[in-house]
Design a protein around this motif. Sequence first.
Motif, PDB file in Angstrom:
ATOM      1  N   TYR A 308       0.830  -1.213   0.000  1.00 32.60           N
ATOM      2  CA  TYR A 308       0.000   0.000   0.000  1.00 32.60           C
ATOM      3  C   TYR A 308       0.861   1.258   0.000  1.00 32.60           C
ATOM      4  O   TYR A 308       0.516   2.261  -0.632  1.00 32.60           O
ATOM      5  CB  TYR A 308      -0.931   0.020   1.217  1.00 32.60           C
ATOM      6  CG  TYR A 308      -2.024  -1.020   1.185  1.00 32.60           C
ATOM      7  CD1 TYR A 308      -2.747  -1.281   0.024  1.00 32.60           C
ATOM      8  CD2 TYR A 308      -2.345  -1.754   2.327  1.00 32.60           C
ATOM      9  CE1 TYR A 308      -3.748  -2.232  -0.004  1.00 32.60           C
ATOM     10  CE2 TYR A 308      -3.347  -2.707   2.317  1.00 32.60           C
ATOM     11  CZ  TYR A 308      -4.054  -2.943   1.150  1.00 32.60           C
ATOM     12  OH  TYR A 308      -5.045  -3.887   1.134  1.00 32.60           O
ATOM     13  N   ARG A 309       1.985   1.210   0.695  1.00 34.55           N
ATOM     14  CA  ARG A 309       2.866   2.366   0.721  1.00 34.55           C
ATOM     15  C   ARG A 309       3.408   2.677  -0.683  1.00 34.55           C
ATOM     16  O   ARG A 309       3.438   3.835  -1.104  1.00 34.55           O
ATOM     17  CB  ARG A 309       4.032   2.132   1.681  1.00 34.55           C
ATOM     18  CG  ARG A 309       4.899   3.362   1.910  1.00 34.55           C
ATOM     19  CD  ARG A 309       6.123   3.012   2.733  1.00 34.55           C
ATOM     20  NE  ARG A 309       5.770   2.518   4.055  1.00 34.55           N
ATOM     21  CZ  ARG A 309       5.540   3.281   5.109  1.00 34.55           C
ATOM     22  NH1 ARG A 309       5.638   4.590   4.994  1.00 34.55           N
ATOM     23  NH2 ARG A 309       5.245   2.745   6.277  1.00 34.55           N
ATOM     24  N   VAL A 310       3.807   1.638  -1.402  1.00 38.50           N
ATOM     25  CA  VAL A 310       4.296   1.816  -2.769  1.00 38.50           C
ATOM     26  C   VAL A 310       3.195   2.403  -3.645  1.00 38.50           C
ATOM     27  O   VAL A 310       3.420   3.333  -4.441  1.00 38.50           O
ATOM     28  CB  VAL A 310       4.795   0.473  -3.342  1.00 38.50           C
ATOM     29  CG1 VAL A 310       5.079   0.590  -4.840  1.00 38.50           C
ATOM     30  CG2 VAL A 310       6.053   0.010  -2.611  1.00 38.50           C
ATOM     31  N   ARG A 311       1.990   1.884  -3.488  1.00 43.07           N
ATOM     32  CA  ARG A 311       0.867   2.349  -4.305  1.00 43.07           C
ATOM     33  C   ARG A 311       0.490   3.784  -3.950  1.00 43.07           C
ATOM     34  O   ARG A 311       0.159   4.586  -4.833  1.00 43.07           O
ATOM     35  CB  ARG A 311      -0.337   1.423  -4.109  1.00 43.07           C
ATOM     36  CG  ARG A 311      -0.088   0.008  -4.601  1.00 43.07           C
ATOM     37  CD  ARG A 311      -1.252  -0.890  -4.265  1.00 43.07           C
ATOM     38  NE  ARG A 311      -1.019  -2.276  -4.644  1.00 43.07           N
ATOM     39  CZ  ARG A 311      -1.910  -3.243  -4.493  1.00 43.07           C
ATOM     40  NH1 ARG A 311      -3.099  -2.973  -3.981  1.00 43.07           N
ATOM     41  NH2 ARG A 311      -1.629  -4.481  -4.859  1.00 43.07           N
ATOM     42  N   GLU A 392      -0.733  -2.000  -9.375  1.00 49.93           N
ATOM     43  CA  GLU A 392      -0.041  -0.816  -9.892  1.00 49.93           C
ATOM     44  C   GLU A 392      -0.440  -0.541 -11.334  1.00 49.93           C
ATOM     45  O   GLU A 392      -0.600   0.625 -11.736  1.00 49.93           O
ATOM     46  CB  GLU A 392       1.473  -1.011  -9.789  1.00 49.93           C
ATOM     47  CG  GLU A 392       2.006  -0.950  -8.365  1.00 49.93           C
ATOM     48  CD  GLU A 392       3.523  -0.939  -8.309  1.00 49.93           C
ATOM     49  OE1 GLU A 392       4.142  -0.227  -9.139  1.00 49.93           O
ATOM     50  OE2 GLU A 392       4.091  -1.635  -7.447  1.00 49.93           O
ATOM     51  N   ALA A 393      -0.623  -1.596 -12.114  1.00 49.81           N
ATOM     52  CA  ALA A 393      -1.005  -1.415 -13.515  1.00 49.81           C
ATOM     53  C   ALA A 393      -2.369  -0.738 -13.615  1.00 49.81           C
ATOM     54  O   ALA A 393      -2.568   0.172 -14.429  1.00 49.81           O
ATOM     55  CB  ALA A 393      -1.030  -2.767 -14.233  1.00 49.81           C
ATOM     56  N   GLU A 394      -3.314  -1.178 -12.783  1.00 50.11           N
ATOM     57  CA  GLU A 394      -4.648  -0.574 -12.787  1.00 50.11           C
ATOM     58  C   GLU A 394      -4.584   0.887 -12.358  1.00 50.11           C
ATOM     59  O   GLU A 394      -5.257   1.756 -12.925  1.00 50.11           O
ATOM     60  CB  GLU A 394      -5.563  -1.362 -11.841  1.00 50.11           C
ATOM     61  CG  GLU A 394      -6.999  -0.888 -11.822  1.00 50.11           C
ATOM     62  CD  GLU A 394      -7.899  -1.733 -12.692  1.00 50.11           C
ATOM     63  OE1 GLU A 394      -9.119  -1.589 -12.578  1.00 50.11           O
ATOM     64  OE2 GLU A 394      -7.377  -2.523 -13.493  1.00 50.11           O
ATOM     65  N   LEU A 395      -3.757   1.168 -11.363  1.00 52.25           N
ATOM     66  CA  LEU A 395      -3.630   2.540 -10.870  1.00 52.25           C
ATOM     67  C   LEU A 395      -2.996   3.454 -11.919  1.00 52.25           C
ATOM     68  O   LEU A 395      -3.456   4.587 -12.120  1.00 52.25           O
ATOM     69  CB  LEU A 395      -2.802   2.561  -9.584  1.00 52.25           C
ATOM     70  CG  LEU A 395      -3.417   1.840  -8.379  1.00 52.25           C
ATOM     71  CD1 LEU A 395      -2.441   1.803  -7.216  1.00 52.25           C
ATOM     72  CD2 LEU A 395      -4.726   2.495  -7.955  1.00 52.25           C
ATOM     73  N   ARG A 396      -1.957   2.981 -12.562  1.00 56.61           N
ATOM     74  CA  ARG A 396      -1.318   3.793 -13.612  1.00 56.61           C
ATOM     75  C   ARG A 396      -2.305   4.092 -14.735  1.00 56.61           C
ATOM     76  O   ARG A 396      -2.387   5.225 -15.239  1.00 56.61           O
ATOM     77  CB  ARG A 396      -0.086   3.081 -14.170  1.00 56.61           C
ATOM     78  CG  ARG A 396       1.088   3.039 -13.209  1.00 56.61           C
ATOM     79  CD  ARG A 396       2.313   2.416 -13.843  1.00 56.61           C
ATOM     80  NE  ARG A 396       3.401   2.262 -12.895  1.00 56.61           N
ATOM     81  CZ  ARG A 396       4.249   3.233 -12.552  1.00 56.61           C
ATOM     82  NH1 ARG A 396       4.126   4.440 -13.117  1.00 56.61           N
ATOM     83  NH2 ARG A 396       5.212   3.005 -11.682  1.00 56.61           N
ATOM     84  N   ILE A 399      -5.087   6.665 -13.436  1.00 51.84           N
ATOM     85  CA  ILE A 399      -4.642   8.050 -13.268  1.00 51.84           C
ATOM     86  C   ILE A 399      -4.275   8.669 -14.608  1.00 51.84           C
ATOM     87  O   ILE A 399      -4.513   9.867 -14.837  1.00 51.84           O
ATOM     88  CB  ILE A 399      -3.476   8.122 -12.269  1.00 51.84           C
ATOM     89  CG1 ILE A 399      -3.965   7.667 -10.891  1.00 51.84           C
ATOM     90  CG2 ILE A 399      -2.927   9.546 -12.180  1.00 51.84           C
ATOM     91  CD1 ILE A 399      -2.902   7.590  -9.850  1.00 51.84           C
ATOM     92  N   ALA A 400      -3.754   7.874 -15.533  1.00 59.10           N
ATOM     93  CA  ALA A 400      -3.493   8.391 -16.881  1.00 59.10           C
ATOM     94  C   ALA A 400      -4.798   8.844 -17.530  1.00 59.10           C
ATOM     95  O   ALA A 400      -4.854   9.899 -18.180  1.00 59.10           O
ATOM     96  CB  ALA A 400      -2.821   7.322 -17.735  1.00 59.10           C
ATOM     97  N   ARG A 401      -5.859   8.091 -17.300  1.00 59.36           N
ATOM     98  CA  ARG A 401      -7.148   8.463 -17.879  1.00 59.36           C
ATOM     99  C   ARG A 401      -7.725   9.695 -17.193  1.00 59.36           C
ATOM    100  O   ARG A 401      -8.355  10.541 -17.848  1.00 59.36           O
ATOM    101  CB  ARG A 401      -8.119   7.283 -17.782  1.00 59.36           C
ATOM    102  CG  ARG A 401      -7.751   6.136 -18.709  1.00 59.36           C
ATOM    103  CD  ARG A 401      -8.720   4.979 -18.606  1.00 59.36           C
ATOM    104  NE  ARG A 401      -8.428   3.962 -19.606  1.00 59.36           N
ATOM    105  CZ  ARG A 401      -9.126   2.831 -19.755  1.00 59.36           C
ATOM    106  NH1 ARG A 401     -10.166   2.594 -18.950  1.00 59.36           N
ATOM    107  NH2 ARG A 401      -8.801   1.959 -20.682  1.00 59.36           N
ATOM    108  N   ILE A 402      -7.540   9.792 -15.884  1.00 64.39           N
ATOM    109  CA  ILE A 402      -7.984  11.002 -15.179  1.00 64.39           C
ATOM    110  C   ILE A 402      -7.240  12.220 -15.713  1.00 64.39           C
ATOM    111  O   ILE A 402      -7.835  13.275 -15.977  1.00 64.39           O
ATOM    112  CB  ILE A 402      -7.764  10.856 -13.662  1.00 64.39           C
ATOM    113  CG1 ILE A 402      -8.732   9.815 -13.079  1.00 64.39           C
ATOM    114  CG2 ILE A 402      -7.941  12.195 -12.958  1.00 64.39           C
ATOM    115  CD1 ILE A 402      -8.472   9.487 -11.618  1.00 64.39           C
ATOM    116  N   ARG A 403      -5.934  12.081 -15.883  1.00 65.61           N
ATOM    117  CA  ARG A 403      -5.110  13.195 -16.383  1.00 65.61           C
ATOM    118  C   ARG A 403      -5.559  13.603 -17.786  1.00 65.61           C
ATOM    119  O   ARG A 403      -5.713  14.796 -18.073  1.00 65.61           O
ATOM    120  CB  ARG A 403      -3.644  12.772 -16.375  1.00 65.61           C
ATOM    121  CG  ARG A 403      -2.693  13.924 -16.686  1.00 65.61           C
ATOM    122  CD  ARG A 403      -1.263  13.590 -16.304  1.00 65.61           C
ATOM    123  NE  ARG A 403      -0.789  12.384 -16.957  1.00 65.61           N
ATOM    124  CZ  ARG A 403      -0.392  11.279 -16.292  1.00 65.61           C
ATOM    125  NH1 ARG A 403      -0.441  11.241 -14.976  1.00 65.61           N
ATOM    126  NH2 ARG A 403       0.051  10.227 -16.965  1.00 65.61           N
TER     127      ARG A 403
END
Length: 410
Positions: A308-311, A392-396, A399-403
Amino acid sequence: MGDATNSVASVFRPSPALSKVGPSAITRMTAATAELKRQGRQIASMHLGEPDFGTPGNIVEAAIRAMRAGDTHYTALDGTPEVKSAVQEKFSRENGIYFENDQIVVTSGAKMVLFSAFFATLNLGDEVILPAPYWVSYGDIVEMMGARAVVLPTDAQDGFKLRAEDLERAITPNTRWLLINSPSNPSGAIYRRSEYEPILDVIERHPHVWLMVDDMYEHIIFQDEPFVTPAQLRPDLQGRILTINGVSKAYAMTGWRIGYAGGPAPLMKAIKAVLSQSTSCPCSIAQAASAEALRGPQDSVRRYLGEYRVRRDLVITELSHCPDLKATEPDGTFYAFVDWRALFGKLTPRGETLSDDEDLCQYLLHDCGVSIVPGSAFGTPGFFRISFASSEAELRLGIARIREGCAALI
């Protein structure tokens, strides 16, 4: 058949208790996300507060042993002796609090402790103080009881934490409870000893006010300072404090549905009366698994925390590249609470105005393929919540889509 169905529907009258309550924003987002996925859309899911890890093997094996041993029958309505003893040991070992057997209840999820405690104590017109942002279910449960949720906004500059002077001003003769969630869903804020003490001083000055503390995310903290809980800090106030916790988040056991609490015996007796006429008892198998979770090796908890810290660091770093978004780094939980107010009033590529949180979340879901939860659901408009309990893949991707979605606004 159609006429008969319409006739039945026309006479259905929902309870007045449901007049202000409907499916939560998280539930609605989950349903909408599932429908889009069913249609073949690839959605980056960042709305659900559920660990993506499997339940540790030793816990699963404890459940299997219980089933094979025939532990598949009704239990005491407030928990088996084994799981209550494990809860007792947990409170003593990790929090320095001792509860007698009749001061502990184990329930079908921590939400059932909340519901039962409010059901057992609230009358029409009573008030419950909720610092905002707060977990989505708190206010609805209070309203279902015919009581009133008194929302006290907090500020990001204060770390989204309640100030004692604001609490003092909010208390009335009708105030029954103050409810604090630390670490907080959705902000990730954690109350330190020095921040709790002034609040507890206010509680001490008002004997008719009780304190409910939701410590569900106790083991997901990123700060070096040790976690503290009010009953630990002020034993003199334990007669007015209900401390709630559970195994769902720390041990990746959301589906096992076990919560627990420690508090004054008269309150627990009242809670048990509610349980006796509702759930009867928690699942016997899940109780055996939870006893192992609390007593067994804690290696998995520490490993999950590292992940979780890494994420968290990934999410905060990636969001920093979005100039119109401001994310407060959470001290705990697996959520980021993001300020998007700089985008108020902007237009989507289809010419739709973003006038509130729901507009933003619907735009990001349907046009950009990412699911998040509006801050208004947590009592704090102008924000949204991201869960980083995903890969991490889902998060990247999310956030790319949010950006990209924010950059496309006019």
